[in-house]
Design a protein around this motif. Structure first.
Motif, PDB file in Angstrom:
ATOM      1  N   SER A   1       5.670  -6.155  17.299  1.00  0.00           N
ATOM      2  CA  SER A   1       6.685  -5.336  16.627  1.00  0.00           C
ATOM      3  C   SER A   1       6.335  -3.857  16.630  1.00  0.00           C
ATOM      4  CB  SER A   1       6.873  -5.814  15.180  1.00  0.00           C
ATOM      5  OG  SER A   1       7.304  -7.158  15.128  1.00  0.00           O
ATOM      6  N   LEU A   2       5.095  -3.544  16.993  1.00  0.00           N
ATOM      7  CA  LEU A   2       4.634  -2.150  16.977  1.00  0.00           C
ATOM      8  C   LEU A   2       4.606  -1.558  18.389  1.00  0.00           C
ATOM      9  CD1 LEU A   2       1.661  -2.568  14.490  1.00  0.00           C
ATOM     10  CD2 LEU A   2       3.710  -1.196  14.065  1.00  0.00           C
ATOM     11  N   LYS A   3       4.971  -0.302  18.492  1.00  0.00           N
ATOM     12  CA  LYS A   3       4.814   0.427  19.747  1.00  0.00           C
ATOM     13  C   LYS A   3       3.363   0.888  19.879  1.00  0.00           C
ATOM     14  CE  LYS A   3       9.519   2.319  20.141  1.00  0.00           C
ATOM     15  NZ  LYS A   3      10.327   3.563  20.155  1.00  0.00           N
ATOM     16  N   PRO A   4       2.938   1.272  21.086  1.00  0.00           N
ATOM     17  CA  PRO A   4       1.577   1.804  21.242  1.00  0.00           C
ATOM     18  C   PRO A   4       1.277   2.945  20.273  1.00  0.00           C
ATOM     19  CG  PRO A   4       2.536   1.391  23.394  1.00  0.00           C
ATOM     20  CD  PRO A   4       3.619   1.134  22.394  1.00  0.00           C
ATOM     21  N   ALA A   5       2.261   3.814  20.016  1.00  0.00           N
ATOM     22  CA  ALA A   5       2.039   4.932  19.092  1.00  0.00           C
ATOM     23  C   ALA A   5       1.748   4.437  17.680  1.00  0.00           C
ATOM     24  CB  ALA A   5       3.264   5.848  19.081  1.00  0.00           C
ATOM     25  N   GLY A   6       2.392   3.348  17.296  1.00  0.00           N
ATOM     26  CA  GLY A   6       2.159   2.798  15.968  1.00  0.00           C
ATOM     27  C   GLY A   6       0.737   2.297  15.798  1.00  0.00           C
ATOM     28  N   VAL A   7       0.228   1.567  16.809  1.00  0.00           N
ATOM     29  CA  VAL A   7      -1.146   1.066  16.743  1.00  0.00           C
ATOM     30  C   VAL A   7      -2.128   2.233  16.776  1.00  0.00           C
ATOM     31  CG1 VAL A   7      -2.854  -0.424  17.851  1.00  0.00           C
ATOM     32  CG2 VAL A   7      -0.447  -1.091  17.839  1.00  0.00           C
TER      33      VAL A   7
ATOM     34  N   THR B   1      -4.010  -9.613   2.906  1.00  0.00           N
ATOM     35  CA  THR B   1      -3.700  -8.712   4.026  1.00  0.00           C
ATOM     36  C   THR B   1      -3.349  -7.299   3.549  1.00  0.00           C
ATOM     37  OG1 THR B   1      -1.412  -9.533   4.000  1.00  0.00           O
ATOM     38  CG2 THR B   1      -2.928 -10.560   5.571  1.00  0.00           C
ATOM     39  N   ASN B   2      -3.636  -6.992   2.294  1.00  0.00           N
ATOM     40  CA  ASN B   2      -3.257  -5.695   1.737  1.00  0.00           C
ATOM     41  C   ASN B   2      -3.822  -4.514   2.541  1.00  0.00           C
ATOM     42  OD1 ASN B   2      -1.762  -6.791  -0.321  1.00  0.00           O
ATOM     43  ND2 ASN B   2      -3.441  -6.817  -1.784  1.00  0.00           N
ATOM     44  N   ARG B   3      -5.084  -4.628   2.960  1.00  0.00           N
ATOM     45  CA  ARG B   3      -5.724  -3.520   3.690  1.00  0.00           C
ATOM     46  C   ARG B   3      -5.023  -3.248   5.007  1.00  0.00           C
ATOM     47  NH1 ARG B   3      -7.037   0.540   4.774  1.00  0.00           N
ATOM     48  NH2 ARG B   3      -9.043   1.643   4.771  1.00  0.00           N
ATOM     49  N   LEU B   4      -4.618  -4.293   5.700  1.00  0.00           N
ATOM     50  CA  LEU B   4      -3.875  -4.132   6.950  1.00  0.00           C
ATOM     51  C   LEU B   4      -2.480  -3.563   6.669  1.00  0.00           C
ATOM     52  CD1 LEU B   4      -3.787  -4.592  10.023  1.00  0.00           C
ATOM     53  CD2 LEU B   4      -2.883  -6.886   9.568  1.00  0.00           C
ATOM     54  N   GLU B   5      -1.851  -4.026   5.616  1.00  0.00           N
ATOM     55  CA  GLU B   5      -0.524  -3.525   5.247  1.00  0.00           C
ATOM     56  C   GLU B   5      -0.573  -2.021   4.961  1.00  0.00           C
ATOM     57  OE1 GLU B   5       1.083  -5.863   2.035  1.00  0.00           O
ATOM     58  OE2 GLU B   5       0.434  -7.726   2.982  1.00  0.00           O
ATOM     59  N   ARG B   6      -1.641  -1.570   4.328  1.00  0.00           N
ATOM     60  CA  ARG B   6      -1.754  -0.147   4.003  1.00  0.00           C
ATOM     61  C   ARG B   6      -1.890   0.707   5.267  1.00  0.00           C
ATOM     62  NH1 ARG B   6      -5.607  -1.608  -0.105  1.00  0.00           N
ATOM     63  NH2 ARG B   6      -7.150  -0.122   0.697  1.00  0.00           N
ATOM     64  N   LEU B   7      -2.582   0.175   6.264  1.00  0.00           N
ATOM     65  CA  LEU B   7      -2.682   0.893   7.540  1.00  0.00           C
ATOM     66  C   LEU B   7      -1.310   1.012   8.208  1.00  0.00           C
ATOM     67  CD1 LEU B   7      -5.941  -0.544   9.177  1.00  0.00           C
ATOM     68  CD2 LEU B   7      -5.638   1.690   8.102  1.00  0.00           C
ATOM     69  N   ILE B   8      -0.565  -0.084   8.196  1.00  0.00           N
ATOM     70  CA  ILE B   8       0.767  -0.072   8.815  1.00  0.00           C
ATOM     71  C   ILE B   8       1.702   0.872   8.054  1.00  0.00           C
ATOM     72  CG2 ILE B   8       2.778  -1.493   9.364  1.00  0.00           C
ATOM     73  CD1 ILE B   8       0.822  -3.868   9.706  1.00  0.00           C
ATOM     74  N   ALA B   9       1.568   0.894   6.734  1.00  0.00           N
ATOM     75  CA  ALA B   9       2.445   1.734   5.909  1.00  0.00           C
ATOM     76  C   ALA B   9       2.269   3.223   6.204  1.00  0.00           C
ATOM     77  CB  ALA B   9       2.179   1.458   4.430  1.00  0.00           C
ATOM     78  N   GLN B  10       1.132   3.601   6.776  1.00  0.00           N
ATOM     79  CA  GLN B  10       0.887   5.010   7.079  1.00  0.00           C
ATOM     80  C   GLN B  10       1.494   5.451   8.418  1.00  0.00           C
ATOM     81  OE1 GLN B  10      -3.196   6.485   6.082  1.00  0.00           O
ATOM     82  NE2 GLN B  10      -3.555   4.399   5.381  1.00  0.00           N
ATOM     83  N   CYS B  11       2.082   4.502   9.139  1.00  0.00           N
ATOM     84  CA  CYS B  11       2.679   4.835  10.434  1.00  0.00           C
ATOM     85  C   CYS B  11       4.026   5.528  10.255  1.00  0.00           C
ATOM     86  CB  CYS B  11       2.873   3.561  11.269  1.00  0.00           C
ATOM     87  SG  CYS B  11       1.342   2.729  11.730  1.00  0.00           S
ATOM     88  N   ASP B  12       4.369   6.353  11.226  1.00  0.00           N
ATOM     89  CA  ASP B  12       5.669   7.009  11.256  1.00  0.00           C
ATOM     90  C   ASP B  12       6.680   6.042  11.880  1.00  0.00           C
ATOM     91  OD1 ASP B  12       7.644   9.202  11.298  1.00  0.00           O
ATOM     92  OD2 ASP B  12       7.374   9.049  13.475  1.00  0.00           O
ATOM     93  N   GLU B  13       7.683   5.660  11.091  1.00  0.00           N
ATOM     94  CA  GLU B  13       8.597   4.604  11.524  1.00  0.00           C
ATOM     95  C   GLU B  13       9.347   4.948  12.812  1.00  0.00           C
ATOM     96  OE1 GLU B  13      10.566   1.840   8.711  1.00  0.00           O
ATOM     97  OE2 GLU B  13      12.365   2.972   9.227  1.00  0.00           O
ATOM     98  N   SER B  14       9.729   6.181  12.957  1.00  0.00           N
ATOM     99  CA  SER B  14      10.539   6.556  14.118  1.00  0.00           C
ATOM    100  C   SER B  14       9.795   6.404  15.438  1.00  0.00           C
ATOM    101  CB  SER B  14      11.025   8.002  13.970  1.00  0.00           C
ATOM    102  OG  SER B  14       9.924   8.901  13.920  1.00  0.00           O
ATOM    103  N   SER B  15       8.474   6.514  15.410  1.00  0.00           N
ATOM    104  CA  SER B  15       7.708   6.456  16.661  1.00  0.00           C
ATOM    105  C   SER B  15       6.845   5.206  16.784  1.00  0.00           C
ATOM    106  CB  SER B  15       6.796   7.683  16.777  1.00  0.00           C
ATOM    107  OG  SER B  15       5.874   7.726  15.693  1.00  0.00           O
ATOM    108  N   SER B  16       6.743   4.425  15.711  1.00  0.00           N
ATOM    109  CA  SER B  16       5.761   3.331  15.720  1.00  0.00           C
ATOM    110  C   SER B  16       6.355   1.935  15.867  1.00  0.00           C
ATOM    111  CB  SER B  16       4.942   3.370  14.421  1.00  0.00           C
ATOM    112  OG  SER B  16       5.785   3.180  13.298  1.00  0.00           O
ATOM    113  N   CYS B  17       7.653   1.762  15.634  1.00  0.00           N
ATOM    114  CA  CYS B  17       8.240   0.419  15.634  1.00  0.00           C
ATOM    115  C   CYS B  17       9.080   0.158  16.881  1.00  0.00           C
ATOM    116  CB  CYS B  17       9.122   0.222  14.397  1.00  0.00           C
ATOM    117  SG  CYS B  17       8.251   0.414  12.837  1.00  0.00           S
TER     118      CYS B  17
END
Length: 508
Positions: free
Chosen positions: A146-152, A209-225
């Motif tokens: 579900s993530l683009k390379p920019a998101g990871v 999985t809270n720690r992983l969720e927090r990392l994902i939450a810091q991504c910019d939605e427009s470029s990461s999904c």
């Protein structure tokens, strides 16, 4: 053909993305059981090193070498009867991952897989390769997709900023701070490295999985999904218990038939809904204390570590504290409910208990002529604002721990009635609670509702039904059910499953 050539040709036929996923699924086998207090992944940095070097060098050479080594190990492996080894787990996980990704080596010895399954005492149903896949890893694979390379890449940047977490980790330094995740397969390698690193650091597991969720939450939605996905959608997917693919779990049905009209109907209904949900089911009619002990011992066998969930229906007569067994002996309800969740094979997995019995003789009686002759017993059939958050405690990672877990966690107990009250029965169809529960679960399966949503609907539905006692007083009453939940995630019922698919892992 020479085996070396065969292996080389096999590897060359696999895309980089699938190589990354095969490595990810295979390394999980180094830790066959998600026990309380243990890491849910391998504890050897050598299984993270190939991911790190692949990301740093944009070269899959080390992953290829790792997979070659696995194949060579399996080729030389002699299956030892009666003794389950680490290699047995690895072989089964490797094969199931290859099958799932459609990259099964043509030279893989399927007879060895069948022999290993014999050691695990697997039934024909349990030889389905999908049982051997780890559901938590499948959820993480979907998150990655579900993530683009920019998101990871953004996740990696956020992780690198946590100095306390990454200090002294050599594989982190190998990758470096700035990463280009765009070449095919590199995004997957970087994401899987982050996941395995957090697991090894005891920051996440299949439930926490809270720690992983927090990392994902810091991504910019427009470029990461990826298209059609959002940050909220991706994070929400991590907040459900991982029960991907078939089977949905293992279902144990224990039913006292003696002296209970309609008990066989109860068994048929619970078996039907369990199979409809995609569970592998075992039934014990007229259980005794010895039966209960034997079942507990059975569930401790290694093969049950492969299941994603556990469900138990226990149907009998009872009172406020105990349940009556087939031989007239009683078993304490509290003892039953606390001993089964403590079975190690189902730790960190959802466990659901449907306790169908009276818990006393009281009843919520309805007075008045209008209720006479009416009953079903006759067989008719964000808080997210900054202002609020600023006034809350700042809970840092240093005071969090996911290593030790109370045995009752991830358990839900559903009672057919409230304490000290009757649990109603129909003359020929058995428990009305069982009937309504099975109907509602069947109706909701295609809507992918959560179990607790269905239980809440069941509470409403059951309390609308007028019931009547079977004694000479013929008192009309209502029944109220409820549940106690220790869940830490949401358990969604699956889409309709197709367990008859021809997916057996080896010739029988």
């Amino acid at each position: 053909m020479d085996e070396v050539i065969q292996v080389t040709q096999w590897l060359s036929s696999i895309t980089p993305r699938k190589k990354a996923k095969l490595f990810f699924f295979t390394t999980h086998a180094d830790a066959p059981s998600p026990m309380v207090g243990s890491n849910d992944v391998d504890t050897h940095e050598e299984t993270q090193l190939p991911l790190a070097t692949t990301v740093a060098l944009h070269n899959f050479k080390n992953i290829d070498e790792f997979l070659k080594k696995k194949v060579n190990t399996f080729s030389c492996y002699n299956v030892i009867e009666n003794e389950i080894t680490k290699t047995d787990y690895e072989y089964l996980r490797f094969y199931s991952a290859c099958k799932y990704l459609d990259v099964v080596p043509p030279f893989l010895d399927l007879e060895k897989i069948s022999a290993i399954q014999n050691k695990f005492e697997m039934t024909d149903e349990e030889r389905d390769y999908r049982l051997l896949l780890d559901s938590a890893d499948l959820v993480l694979e979907k998150v990655c997709d579900s993530l683009k390379p920019a998101g990871v890449s953004q996740m990696w940047t956020a992780l690198r900023k946590d100095r306390n977490l990454i200090r002294g980790v050599k594989t982190i330094d190998i990758i470096g701070f700035f990463v280009d995740p765009n070449p095919t397969g590199i995004k997957e390698c970087l994401f899987f490295f982050i996941v395995r690193f957090l697991q090894k650091a005891d920051k996440i597991n299949r439930v926490n999985t809270n720690r992983l969720e927090r990392l994902i939450a810091q991504c910019d939605e427009s470029s990461s999904c990826e298209e059609g996905k959002t940050i909220d959608f991706i994070i929400d997917s991590l907040r459900f218990y991982p029960t991907e693919l078939y089977p949905f779990g293992f279902c144990l049905i224990m039913c006292v038939i003696e002296g209970r009209d309609g008990a066989m109907q109860e068994i048929e209904k619970t078996m039907e809904i369990s199979r409809h949900l995609g569970m592998i089911t075992h039934t014990e009619k007229n259980p005794t204390k010895e039966t209960v002990e034997l079942v507990k011992k059975e569930l401790m066998k290694p093969k049950y570590q492969f299941y994603s969930s556990f469900t138990c229906w226990f149907m009998s007569h009872g009172d406020s504290n105990s349940m009556v067994l087939a031989d007239g002996e009683t078993i304490e309800r509290e003892w039953f409910l606390t001993s089964f969740p403590d079975i190690s094979t189902f730790q960190l997995k959802p466990k659901v208990f449907f306790m169908v019995s009276c818990r006393g003789a009281n009843k919520f009686s309805l007075k008045g002529d209008e209720f006479e002759g009416q009953s079903a017993t006759c067989d008719y059939y964000d808080i997210g604002s900054a202002l609020i958050r600023n006034r809350m405690l700042d809970i840092t990672d240093s005071v969090r721990d996911i290593s030790y877990v109370q045995p009752m966690m991830d358990t839900l107990v559903a009672y057919s009635t409230i304490l000290d009250h009757l649990s109603g029965r129909a003359n020929t169809h058995g428990s009305i609670y069982v009937d309504r529960a099975c109907v509602l679960m069947s109706e909701n399966i295609s809507r992918v509702r959560s179990l607790t949503e269905i239980l809440e609907h069941l509470s409403q539905d059951l309390h609308e039904i007028l019931q009547e006692t079977m004694d000479e007083d013929r008192i009309v009453y209502k029944q109220a059910c409820h549940y106690d939940s220790f869940f830490r995630k949401t358990l969604k019922l699956p889409y309709t499953r197709h367990p008859k698919e021809d997916v057996h892992s080896a010739p029988q």
